[in-house]
Write an enzyme that holds these catalytic residues in place. Structure first.
Site, PDB file in Angstrom:
ATOM      1  N   ASP A 175     -11.262   2.920   3.761  1.00 32.26           N
ATOM      2  CA  ASP A 175     -11.706   1.527   3.661  1.00 32.26           C
ATOM      3  C   ASP A 175     -13.220   1.438   3.462  1.00 32.26           C
ATOM      4  OD1 ASP A 175      -9.842  -0.598   3.776  1.00 32.26           O
ATOM      5  OD2 ASP A 175      -9.408  -0.169   5.886  1.00 32.26           O
ATOM      6  N   GLN A 178      -4.901  -1.426   9.361  1.00 27.47           N
ATOM      7  CA  GLN A 178      -4.832  -2.767   8.792  1.00 27.47           C
ATOM      8  C   GLN A 178      -5.488  -3.778   9.728  1.00 27.47           C
ATOM      9  OE1 GLN A 178      -3.744  -3.431   5.704  1.00 27.47           O
ATOM     10  NE2 GLN A 178      -4.131  -5.612   5.913  1.00 27.47           N
ATOM     11  N   LYS A 194       0.842  -1.200   0.000  1.00 29.60           N
ATOM     12  CA  LYS A 194       0.000   0.000   0.000  1.00 29.60           C
ATOM     13  C   LYS A 194       0.876   1.249   0.000  1.00 29.60           C
ATOM     14  CE  LYS A 194      -3.899  -2.367   2.061  1.00 29.60           C
ATOM     15  NZ  LYS A 194      -4.617  -2.816   3.254  1.00 29.60           N
TER      16      LYS A 194
END
Ligand code: GUN
Length: 307
Positions: A124, A101, A57
């Site tokens: 997200d 995460q 990422k």
């Protein structure tokens, strides 16, 4: 049965490269008005798979001109300390997107942490406000994997309206938002899961099958309608012939005899998830400055309006 030469193998790497090019252009436009989008990635603990995801990422962010800020915290970090960091990131104008995460260590309440992220920085799309917004058809940040799957479908099958889409799996990260996005695209949508009693028969009715269940090679040719388009979200590591391999939820070789198009694993959906994380970061930067919003701010797939 179809002629194997007519099967389209959907190239997720090439599609992701196209999305990342679009993102880079958007970042350049924002830089011209003095804004460099910033993405904060938070990793708690040292789960090896999560470390790889986070590294990728950060790399993709740098390639697209997005400033990435990595926060690596020890596994014994307390929930209060993590919430404090999120508060600081929420308040920092240089941070446009925040990604924590998952999974988090067991002593931390994942829901509480995700709810602490400012919904306008929730790249997200996991905050309840964005989840609710997606099902109501408001323009919100949308989970990256389903947004990437929609782009693959739109690029490779054209018109989706009226098609019967079956989603295998009802997770918050993929199954449920995927169903919402397919509805927006005017599909007839069925969601099936581990408790569905006639899984195979329901899947055989699908013009579009999205498999997101985490069971290696669950779906073979006998589950597929001739001509179906298959999107395989599964990434399962198995040991085979003494080797470690990545396989999807679909038995790719078996499915080839039935499908008109299919994503491979690896190289299908996987690269699209990170590409849409970058897209969401740019969208978040614009959302935080309404003067920069335009009708084209929201990727068609990532921010639907449903009717
Ligand atoms: N872990 C596995 N997939 C994801 C994802 O899409 N977002 C976050 N934050 N963590 C994950």
């Amino acid at each position: 049965m179809n002629s194997l030469s007519s099967v389209k193998i959907i190239d997720g790497k090439a599609a992701a490269a196209r999305v990342l090019r679009e993102v880079r252009i958007e970042v350049e436009q924002l830089m011209r008005v003095g804004i460099q989008p910033g993405l904060a990635v938070v990793l708690v603990g040292c789960d090896p798979a999560s470390q790889v995801y986070v590294r990728n990422k950060v790399l993709r962010a740098e390639e697209t001109g997005i400033r990435s800020i990595e926060h690596k915290l020890p596994a014994d970090t307390g929930e209060a300390a993590l919430l404090e960091l999120i508060e600081r990131l929420n308040a920092d104008p240089a941070v446009n997107g925040i990604l924590v995460q998952l999974p988090l260590p067991r002593h931390i309440d994942e829901h509480r942490v995700l709810q602490a992220i400012d919904p306008l920085k929730d790249v997200d799309g996991f905050h309840a406000e964005n989840v609710g917004g997606l099902s109501q058809g408001r323009e919100v940040l949308t989970p990256c994997t389903p947004a990437g799957c929609m782009r693959l479908l739109q690029d490779s099958c054209g018109e989706l309206a009226g098609k019967h889409a079956v989603v295998i799996g009802r997770s918050n990260i993929v199954g449920k938002p995927m169903a919402a996005l397919l509805l927006k695209a005017h599909c007839t949508v069925t969601v099936v899961h581990s408790r569905s009693s006639n899984l195979r028969e329901l899947c055989r009715q699908a013009d579009i099958l999205v498999a997101a269940v985490g069971k290696p090679r669950l779906v073979d040719a006998s589950w597929l309608k001739p001509g179906a388009v298959v999107i395989d979200v599964g990434i399962n590591r198995i040991e085979e012939d003494g080797k470690s391999r990545l396989v999807g939820d679909v038995d790719f070789d078996s499915a080839l005899s039935q499908v008109s198009a299919i994503t491979p694993v690896p190289g299908g959906v996987g690269p699209m998830t990170i590409a849409y994380l970058m897209q969401n970061t740019v969208t978040a930067a614009r959302l935080q400055r309404p003067a920069l919003l335009s009708h084209s701010t929201f990727a068609e797939a990532s921010c639907p309006s449903i009717s």
